[in-house]
Design a protein around this motif. Structure first.
Motif, PDB file in Angstrom:
ATOM      1  N   VAL A 196       0.865  -1.187   0.000  1.00 59.74           N
ATOM      2  CA  VAL A 196       0.000   0.000   0.000  1.00 59.74           C
ATOM      3  C   VAL A 196       0.897   1.230   0.000  1.00 59.74           C
ATOM      4  O   VAL A 196       1.776   1.358   0.858  1.00 59.74           O
ATOM      5  N   PRO A 210      -4.774   2.545  -4.413  1.00 60.93           N
ATOM      6  CA  PRO A 210      -5.282   1.163  -4.410  1.00 60.93           C
ATOM      7  C   PRO A 210      -4.146   0.167  -4.150  1.00 60.93           C
ATOM      8  O   PRO A 210      -3.052   0.304  -4.718  1.00 60.93           O
ATOM      9  N   PRO A 211      -4.364  -0.824  -3.285  1.00 52.81           N
ATOM     10  CA  PRO A 211      -3.311  -1.793  -2.956  1.00 52.81           C
ATOM     11  C   PRO A 211      -2.861  -2.603  -4.173  1.00 52.81           C
ATOM     12  O   PRO A 211      -3.606  -2.788  -5.142  1.00 52.81           O
ATOM     13  N   PRO A 235      -5.482  -2.717  -9.243  1.00 50.16           N
ATOM     14  CA  PRO A 235      -5.727  -2.954  -7.815  1.00 50.16           C
ATOM     15  C   PRO A 235      -5.765  -4.449  -7.478  1.00 50.16           C
ATOM     16  O   PRO A 235      -6.220  -5.261  -8.289  1.00 50.16           O
ATOM     17  N   LEU A 238      -9.366  -7.643  -3.663  1.00 54.37           N
ATOM     18  CA  LEU A 238      -9.621  -7.682  -2.232  1.00 54.37           C
ATOM     19  C   LEU A 238     -11.084  -7.361  -1.954  1.00 54.37           C
ATOM     20  O   LEU A 238     -11.742  -6.667  -2.729  1.00 54.37           O
ATOM     21  N   THR A 240     -13.997  -5.400   0.290  1.00 55.09           N
ATOM     22  CA  THR A 240     -14.037  -4.045   0.835  1.00 55.09           C
ATOM     23  C   THR A 240     -13.444  -3.998   2.233  1.00 55.09           C
ATOM     24  O   THR A 240     -12.692  -3.075   2.571  1.00 55.09           O
ATOM     25  N   THR A 243      -9.573  -4.236   1.977  1.00 51.89           N
ATOM     26  CA  THR A 243      -9.003  -2.972   1.519  1.00 51.89           C
ATOM     27  C   THR A 243      -9.027  -1.933   2.631  1.00 51.89           C
ATOM     28  O   THR A 243      -8.050  -1.204   2.847  1.00 51.89           O
ATOM     29  N   THR A 247      -5.680  -0.258   4.213  1.00 53.85           N
ATOM     30  CA  THR A 247      -5.521   1.187   4.097  1.00 53.85           C
ATOM     31  C   THR A 247      -5.383   1.832   5.466  1.00 53.85           C
ATOM     32  O   THR A 247      -4.526   2.708   5.677  1.00 53.85           O
TER      33      THR A 247
END
Length: 331
Positions: A196, A210-211, A235, A238, A240, A243, A247
């Protein structure tokens, strides 16, 4: 705006840094900046054309000081010790020059994997269980099942080994000791490798791109990083909730270290949630590097990304008055 891009450095990531510095300089020129460059050799000589030939490291630094005095912002695209570890940021702070990226404190702690683990755990983030041994005590280290051995302060996975058997421990410790006399021995974490990237914009607003997921067969080591065999998904696929947790963890670590500019947080995503692996306060910065790929997925082009980094530059350790003075001088 006049930007001085510094590349090279006195560590194993010298060539990686040269690639980052060249890409950054070209992108800044495309963005309309007045760009000058300097390379720090493996021996520590600041290579200034027509000026530093035959100079010592200290003498070349003195000769390079007018470059710092004449620029508005320094972009230190130097990875690893004596660069990413806050050394160049400290120099810029002493000179009162705005610099891209994290200051000396965040750079120094982020470069030290053991100190990073302590900060992460204090902030409520999970890390792999591990211990530090000194190179002089390598012969006394005991094998306790599959482990990862790595230098405490090094980048690009130099000196990192996956140890599956007792006979592999000694060679792995000796390899890590080539890069740092402090060696970290960690448990093996089973999980998806997710990165990230976090950006702190001018004005202080910070956000995560976005990861990105790394797909590598086995250890994501130095060879895999640079031979083209690794695959990335950005991205990352993943949920939600995943993510959100990644994050949140990345922003927590960014703030806990006091990072600035861009930093890349590397995680293992396990069934119990994210496990922080390490932090990069000056990650690879070619257009094909992981952090720029993540921001590209957020519709931030490479040229725009490096421009944002320059606009967000501050004097390391400076108070508000010094920061305002720098902005006024540029204006």
């Amino acid at each position: 705006m006049r930007v001085l891009v510094i590349g090279g450095g006195q560590n194993a990531e010298h060539e990686v840094s040269l690639a980052s510095a060249a890409a950054v300089a070209e992108a800044l020129r495309l963005g309309g900046y007045d760009v000058s460059t300097v390379t720090i050799s493996r021996q520590g000589v600041w290579e200034v054309a027509g000026v530093s030939e035959g100079a010592t490291a200290a003498g070349s630094l003195a000769l390079a000081m007018p470059l710092l005095a004449d620029c508005d912002v320094v972009f230190p695209a130097v990875h690893g010790p004596l660069g990413e570890d806050g050394a160049l940021a400290a120099l810029c702070g002493l000179a009162g020059v705005r610099v891209v990226g994290s200051g000396p404190r965040a750079g120094a702690i982020g470069m030290d994997k053991w100190a990073t683990k302590l900060v992460a755990e204090a902030a409520g983030l999970r890390t792999a269980r591990g211990r530090v041994v000194d190179a002089a005590d390598c012969g006394d280290a005991e094998f306790e099942g599959p482990v990862v051995v790595k230098p405490v302060s090094a980048g690009s996975s130099y000196g990192v080994s996956l140890v599956r058997g007792e006979h592999e421990l000694g060679p792995a410790l000796r390899e890590a000791a080539r890069f740092d006399r402090r060696i970290l021995i960690e448990e093996v974490v089973q999980g998806r490798e997710i990165d990230v990237a976090v950006l702190r914009e001018a004005g202080g607003f910070r956000w995560a791109a976005p990861p990105l997921e790394i797909h590598a067969a086995g250890l994501f080591d130095t060879a895999t990083k640079y031979d083209g065999s690794a695959r990335f998904t950005v991205p990352a696929q993943l949920s939600t909730a995943e993510t959100t947790s990644l994050t949140r963890a990345a922003l927590t670590m960014f703030d806990s270290l006091g990072c600035a500019g861009v930093a890349r947080m590397d995680f293992f995503l396990t069934a119990e949630g994210p496990v922080l692996n390490e932090v990069n306060t000056m990650p690879g910065l070619t257009a094909a590097s992981q952090a720029p790929r993540m921001f590209a997925a957020a519709d931030v082009s490479y040229v725009d990304l490096v421009s944002r980094l320059v606009r967000a530059a501050e004097v390391p350790g400076g108070d508000g008055a010094r920061r305002r003075a720098g902005l006024e001088r540029v204006a």
